[in-house]
Structures are given as structure tokens and as C-alpha cells.
Design an enzyme around this catalytic site. Structure first.
Site, PDB file in Angstrom:
ATOM      1  N   ARG A  15     -17.389 -53.448  15.377  1.00  0.00           N
ATOM      2  CA  ARG A  15     -17.022 -54.383  16.441  1.00  0.00           C
ATOM      3  C   ARG A  15     -16.998 -53.640  17.762  1.00  0.00           C
ATOM      4  NH1 ARG A  15     -12.158 -58.415  14.829  1.00  0.00           N
ATOM      5  NH2 ARG A  15     -12.033 -58.427  17.087  1.00  0.00           N
TER       6      ARG A  15
ATOM      7  N   ARG B 140      -3.127 -68.876  14.360  1.00  0.00           N
ATOM      8  CA  ARG B 140      -2.837 -67.707  15.185  1.00  0.00           C
ATOM      9  C   ARG B 140      -1.883 -68.010  16.325  1.00  0.00           C
ATOM     10  NH1 ARG B 140      -8.185 -64.250  15.112  1.00  0.00           N
ATOM     11  NH2 ARG B 140      -7.534 -62.883  13.447  1.00  0.00           N
TER      12      ARG B 140
ATOM     13  N   ARG C 245     -12.261 -48.542   9.401  1.00  0.00           N
ATOM     14  CA  ARG C 245     -12.986 -49.508   8.576  1.00  0.00           C
ATOM     15  C   ARG C 245     -14.433 -49.696   9.006  1.00  0.00           C
ATOM     16  NH1 ARG C 245      -9.430 -54.935   9.855  1.00  0.00           N
ATOM     17  NH2 ARG C 245     -10.153 -55.304  11.959  1.00  0.00           N
TER      18      ARG C 245
ATOM     19  N   LYS D 228      -5.207 -58.368   5.492  1.00  0.00           N
ATOM     20  CA  LYS D 228      -5.251 -59.774   5.071  1.00  0.00           C
ATOM     21  C   LYS D 228      -6.530 -60.084   4.291  1.00  0.00           C
ATOM     22  CE  LYS D 228      -4.916 -61.211   9.310  1.00  0.00           C
ATOM     23  NZ  LYS D 228      -4.790 -59.948  10.035  1.00  0.00           N
TER      24      LYS D 228
ATOM     25  N   ARG E 231      -5.513 -55.975  21.455  1.00  0.00           N
ATOM     26  CA  ARG E 231      -5.468 -57.005  20.419  1.00  0.00           C
ATOM     27  C   ARG E 231      -4.081 -57.100  19.784  1.00  0.00           C
ATOM     28  NH1 ARG E 231     -10.372 -54.887  17.139  1.00  0.00           N
ATOM     29  NH2 ARG E 231      -9.492 -56.040  15.397  1.00  0.00           N
TER      30      ARG E 231
END
Length: 184
Positions: A131, A88, A127, A13, A142
Site C-alpha cells: 500500500r 468504521r 505484512r 481482523k 491512520r
């Protein structure tokens, strides 16, 4: 043009939103970017959000809605925007619909990126955002939270005939061409 870019974590996104921003000259609003900045700057919201995200949960609806509504009142969004990471939940979607009605505005496109789960996990692990929840176990948590709490948002917008589902597999440019075709 007001666009929602939708999909699970790792669907691309943010990458696609940046390309859309350049193509259509409209600003990109990422709730994730707002949260990451707050976390990095250790603001009260950032501290709160970090503890929620570290547990693999979603930030409470009202916190997110207030944040987005405040941001969208800025002048730079008056001619359109690309929302990424919002809404969300159905509660957030309904609050956003009410925000649009109240401001005599509308949603032009809801682009949903579909990517197989194994591909999502590979993308997130590669990526390297650093985190604390970027482990395969936390990513699966998640994705489960996404399926349970976020996927129903698609049904909400399908009732409004806004949803355009896009294959989110392939190269960044291939996906971008599919999105542009859906928007034309």
C-alpha cells in the site's frame, strides 16, 4: 451467526476472520478486500477510494454503507457473516443497525481486538501489502483517524451490550482461541 470483528489497522481482523470463516462455515465480508479489488481493477469506485486512502483518510460513510448493504443482500450471507472493517464510524453503525432492523436480523457478537500501537505499526510494516500509505508516518495518521472516528463505534455497541474485548497480542492461534471462547 452475525459477527463484527473490530480493531485498528494491523490488529489481525482479516487473519482472524478467515479462521472464523473456516471454523463456523460463514462468509467473511471485508470492506478492505472489496476496496482493494476495486482499486486493482481500476473501477470508478476503486479510483475514488485509492485517492482517499492515499491521503490517509476514510472512505465516506454512505459509500461504505451502500457497498455493504448491497453485498449482504446476496444469498451466501443469509445464514450469517463476519464483518471486518465495518462499521468504521457511528454513522455507519447506526445505518447498519437500521439495515438489521429493516431485514429482521440481529448482531450476535462484536469482537474488539486490542493491540498496543507499536505492535500494530510493526505488523503493518512487515505484512508487505504494498500500500502506498504503509509508511510509519501514514500508519500513525491512520491510527489517529481510527482513534478519532472509529473507536466511538465501540461505545455505540457497548450500549447494546454486544462488545467482547479480546487481547489481540500473541500468536494467531492464541488470539483465535480467545475469540472462540468469547463466542461460545
Amino acid at each position: 451467526m452475525n459477527i463484527i470483528l473490530f480493531g485498528p489497522p494491523g490488529a489481525g481482523k482479516g487473519t482472524q476472520a478467515k479462521k472464523l470463516q473456516n471454523e463456523y462455515n460463514i462468509p467473511h465480508l471485508s470492506t478492505g478486500d472489496i476496496f482493494r479489488a476495486a482499486i486493482k481493477n481500476e473501477t470508478p469506485l476503486g479510483v475514488k477510494v485509492k485517492s482517499i486512502l492515499d491521503s490517509g483518510e476514510l472512505v465516506p460513510d454512505q459509500t461504505v454503507v451502500d457497498l455493504v448493504a448491497d453485498e449482504l443482500h446476496k444469498e451466501k450471507y443469509q445464514y450469517g457473516y463476519i464483518l471486518d472493517g465495518f462499521p468504521r464510524t457511528v454513522v455507519q453503525a447506526k445505518a447498519f443497525d437500521a439495515f438489521l432492523d429493516k431485514n429482521d436480523d440481529n448482531l450476535d457478537a462484536f469482537i474488539s481486538l486490542s493491540v498496543p500501537e507499536n505492535e500494530l505499526i510493526k505488523r503493518i510494516l512487515s505484512r508487505g501489502e504494498g500500500r502506498t500509505d504503509d509508511t510509519e508516518e501514514k500508519i500513525r495518521t491512520r491510527l489517529n483517524v481510527y482513534r478519532k472516528e472509529t473507536e466511538p463505534v465501540i461505545k455505540h455497541y457497548k450500549k447494546q451490550d454486544k462488545v467482547q474485548e479480546i487481547d489481540g497480542s500473541g500468536t494467531i492461534d492464541e488470539i483465535f482461541e480467545r475469540i472462540k471462547a468469547a463466542l461460545s
